[in-house]
Design a protein around this motif. Structure first.
Motif, PDB file in Angstrom:
ATOM      1  N   ASN A  24       0.827  -1.249  -0.441  1.00 22.93           N
ATOM      2  CA  ASN A  24      -0.221   0.197  -0.009  1.00 22.93           C
ATOM      3  C   ASN A  24       0.912   0.988   0.128  1.00 22.93           C
ATOM      4  O   ASN A  24       0.198   1.939   0.491  1.00 22.93           O
ATOM      5  N   ARG A  25       1.840   1.240  -0.246  1.00 26.14           N
ATOM      6  CA  ARG A  25       3.066   2.517  -0.516  1.00 26.14           C
ATOM      7  C   ARG A  25       2.603   3.220  -1.682  1.00 26.14           C
ATOM      8  O   ARG A  25       2.606   2.463  -2.933  1.00 26.14           O
ATOM      9  N   LEU A  26       2.253   4.417  -1.904  1.00 25.92           N
ATOM     10  CA  LEU A  26       2.315   5.017  -3.490  1.00 25.92           C
ATOM     11  C   LEU A  26       3.061   5.142  -3.778  1.00 25.92           C
ATOM     12  O   LEU A  26       4.499   4.611  -2.960  1.00 25.92           O
ATOM     13  N   GLU A  27       3.432   5.421  -5.038  1.00 20.58           N
ATOM     14  CA  GLU A  27       4.394   5.268  -5.985  1.00 20.58           C
ATOM     15  C   GLU A  27       5.016   6.140  -5.801  1.00 20.58           C
ATOM     16  O   GLU A  27       4.857   7.851  -5.134  1.00 20.58           O
ATOM     17  N   PRO A  28       6.214   5.947  -5.739  1.00 24.09           N
ATOM     18  CA  PRO A  28       7.720   7.428  -5.486  1.00 24.09           C
ATOM     19  C   PRO A  28       7.472   7.931  -6.349  1.00 24.09           C
ATOM     20  O   PRO A  28       7.143   8.317  -7.705  1.00 24.09           O
ATOM     21  N   LEU A 162       3.257  -1.573   4.434  1.00 20.93           N
ATOM     22  CA  LEU A 162       4.767  -1.249   4.955  1.00 20.93           C
ATOM     23  C   LEU A 162       5.720  -1.020   4.135  1.00 20.93           C
ATOM     24  O   LEU A 162       5.454  -0.822   2.810  1.00 20.93           O
ATOM     25  N   THR A 163       6.696  -1.159   4.375  1.00 15.19           N
ATOM     26  CA  THR A 163       7.854  -0.449   3.158  1.00 15.19           C
ATOM     27  C   THR A 163       9.119  -0.924   3.731  1.00 15.19           C
ATOM     28  O   THR A 163       9.284  -0.825   4.587  1.00 15.19           O
ATOM     29  N   LYS A 164      10.038  -0.677   2.814  1.00 16.54           N
ATOM     30  CA  LYS A 164      11.530  -1.480   3.340  1.00 16.54           C
ATOM     31  C   LYS A 164      12.019  -0.220   2.521  1.00 16.54           C
ATOM     32  O   LYS A 164      11.242   0.429   1.855  1.00 16.54           O
ATOM     33  N   GLY A 165      13.389   0.016   2.414  1.00 11.60           N
ATOM     34  CA  GLY A 165      14.479   0.615   2.013  1.00 11.60           C
ATOM     35  C   GLY A 165      15.081   1.496   2.914  1.00 11.60           C
ATOM     36  O   GLY A 165      14.034   2.400   2.590  1.00 11.60           O
ATOM     37  N   SER A 166      15.314   1.422   3.301  1.00 13.33           N
ATOM     38  CA  SER A 166      15.336   2.681   4.607  1.00 13.33           C
ATOM     39  C   SER A 166      16.255   4.032   3.903  1.00 13.33           C
ATOM     40  O   SER A 166      15.898   4.945   4.850  1.00 13.33           O
ATOM     41  N   ARG A 167      16.475   4.448   2.890  1.00 13.58           N
ATOM     42  CA  ARG A 167      17.222   5.016   2.288  1.00 13.58           C
ATOM     43  C   ARG A 167      15.840   5.924   1.569  1.00 13.58           C
ATOM     44  O   ARG A 167      16.146   7.125   1.049  1.00 13.58           O
ATOM     45  N   GLU A 171       5.660   6.961   1.151  1.00  9.36           N
ATOM     46  CA  GLU A 171       3.818   7.961   1.475  1.00  9.36           C
ATOM     47  C   GLU A 171       2.806   6.650   1.578  1.00  9.36           C
ATOM     48  O   GLU A 171       3.507   5.972   0.837  1.00  9.36           O
ATOM     49  N   PHE A 172       2.085   6.749   2.222  1.00  6.50           N
ATOM     50  CA  PHE A 172       0.741   5.999   2.178  1.00  6.50           C
ATOM     51  C   PHE A 172      -0.255   7.400   2.774  1.00  6.50           C
ATOM     52  O   PHE A 172      -0.658   8.193   2.873  1.00  6.50           O
ATOM     53  N   ASN A 173      -1.304   6.921   1.972  1.00  2.00           N
ATOM     54  CA  ASN A 173      -2.724   7.410   1.673  1.00  2.00           C
ATOM     55  C   ASN A 173      -3.256   7.456   3.094  1.00  2.00           C
ATOM     56  O   ASN A 173      -3.808   5.944   2.719  1.00  2.00           O
ATOM     57  N   ILE A 223      -1.452  18.682  -8.456  1.00  2.00           N
ATOM     58  CA  ILE A 223       0.115  17.648  -9.064  1.00  2.00           C
ATOM     59  C   ILE A 223       0.628  16.569  -7.787  1.00  2.00           C
ATOM     60  O   ILE A 223       0.782  16.776  -6.846  1.00  2.00           O
ATOM     61  N   LYS A 224       0.182  15.903  -9.302  1.00  2.00           N
ATOM     62  CA  LYS A 224       1.033  14.067  -7.845  1.00  2.00           C
ATOM     63  C   LYS A 224       2.585  14.176  -8.424  1.00  2.00           C
ATOM     64  O   LYS A 224       3.433  13.683  -7.836  1.00  2.00           O
ATOM     65  N   ASN A 225       2.655  14.160  -9.803  1.00  2.00           N
ATOM     66  CA  ASN A 225       4.180  14.377 -10.089  1.00  2.00           C
ATOM     67  C   ASN A 225       5.158  15.124 -10.964  1.00  2.00           C
ATOM     68  O   ASN A 225       3.957  15.875 -11.898  1.00  2.00           O
ATOM     69  N   ILE A 226       6.069  15.478 -10.672  1.00  2.00           N
ATOM     70  CA  ILE A 226       7.143  16.340 -11.578  1.00  2.00           C
ATOM     71  C   ILE A 226       8.373  15.791 -12.232  1.00  2.00           C
ATOM     72  O   ILE A 226       9.061  15.369 -11.299  1.00  2.00           O
ATOM     73  N   CYS A 227       8.786  15.993 -13.015  1.00  2.00           N
ATOM     74  CA  CYS A 227       9.609  15.281 -14.421  1.00  2.00           C
ATOM     75  C   CYS A 227      10.790  16.458 -15.087  1.00  2.00           C
ATOM     76  O   CYS A 227       9.882  17.397 -15.539  1.00  2.00           O
ATOM     77  N   VAL A 228      11.841  16.923 -14.408  1.00  2.00           N
ATOM     78  CA  VAL A 228      12.417  18.457 -15.193  1.00  2.00           C
ATOM     79  C   VAL A 228      13.729  17.786 -15.813  1.00  2.00           C
ATOM     80  O   VAL A 228      14.677  17.058 -15.082  1.00  2.00           O
TER      81      VAL A 228
END
Length: 282
Positions: A24-28, A162-167, A171-173, A223-228
């Motif tokens: 259930n972690r949101l998309e990075p 749940l989330t892994k990856g300590s760095r 985000e969770f809704n 805005i959900k996401n930005i890529c530059v």
């Protein structure tokens, strides 16, 4: 190879199962902040963390020698145990809990990948947060900027994810799990996970909620996401490629570019097509 055949017969818990990297972690997405006005954005006060409920500060805390001691009954009734206090964000080793450990060559637990030892120090965090009235126009996003090494989250006795990856920033809704008034947040943090095999390096091992934690108050139409992306074509000429995704239907957005002296280079209004904008300019 014999070792791995034997390991196939063991039950893998979620914190040591490499097939489970998140639940259930949101998309990075890229990290960005909302400012009240253009002037605030141009002056970019680094201490401004946006529109949030700050969860830094005092939490109730208990460090267990193993996750087997954290039962469903305990999650529903934390009065069963006496809890200490800890100030977040900080590794629990820096607050007098657990043991300090530096590794360079030797592992800090028996090597049986992807399993980790049952003697797996596990932090149990609890905090009560009061939200007077839930705003139906807002998404409440629980954001962990850094937690080591695997985390499970419960809100009002319901498992969030749940989330892994300590760095990672995770985000969770949690909008549908909150209520008016007092809300109880429980975070269970495992010191070791299957990810620890990949993260092992010359370092001090620090565990727990070691970076900021907050509830982001984000408009549903936002805005959900930005890529530059920029491409240098000459000393004074660049290509600018910008992609913007929205959470829900938004008609248009104004895109402005300023130089270091806060002088406007250009400004343009762009319309969304299927919640997306692709913009390119020189």
């Amino acid at each position: 190879m014999k070792h791995y055949k034997i390991m196939d017969e063991y039950k893998l818990y979620s914190y040591e199962d490499p097939n489970i990297q998140s639940i259930n972690r949101l998309e990075p997405r890229v990290y960005f902040r909302e400012f009240k006005n253009l002037d605030d954005a141009l002056h970019f006060d680094i201490s401004n963390r946006g529109n949030i409920i700050d969860l830094n500060g005092k939490w109730y805390f208990k460090l267990f020698d193993s996750p087997i001691y954290i039962t469903k009954k305990l999650i529903k009734d934390t009065t069963m145990i006496k809890m200490d206090e800890i100030i977040v964000p900080i590794p629990w080793q820096m607050s007098g809990f657990g043991k300090m450990h530096y590794s360079d060559v030797w592992w800090t637990f028996p090597i049986t990948p992807p399993k980790v030892s049952s003697n797996n120090p596990t932090g149990f965090y609890k905090k009560n947060v009061i939200i007077k009235e839930i705003d139906k126009n807002i998404d409440y996003i629980l954001r962990l900027h850094g937690s080591d090494s695997c985390v499970k989250i419960y809100i009002n006795f319901q498992k969030i994810g749940l989330t892994k990856g300590s760095r990672y920033t995770s985000e969770f809704n949690i909008t549908n799990f909150l209520k008016n008034g007092e809300n109880e947040i429980i975070i269970i943090c495992y010191q070791w996970s299957d990810g620890s095999y990949l993260e092992d390096q010359d370092q001090w091992w620090f565990s727990g909620l070691y970076r900021n934690i907050e509830i982001l108050l984000e408009k549903k139409k936002f805005i959900k996401n930005i890529c530059v992306k920029t491409l240098r074509k000459s000393e004074t000429k660049y290509d600018l490629n910008l992609s913007i995704k929205s959470k829900e239907d938004i008609n248009s957005v104004s895109i402005s570019l300023y130089d270091f002296d806060k002088k406007l280079i250009f400004s343009r209004n762009n319309k969304f097509v299927k919640n997306n904008i692709e913009f390119r300019d020189e």
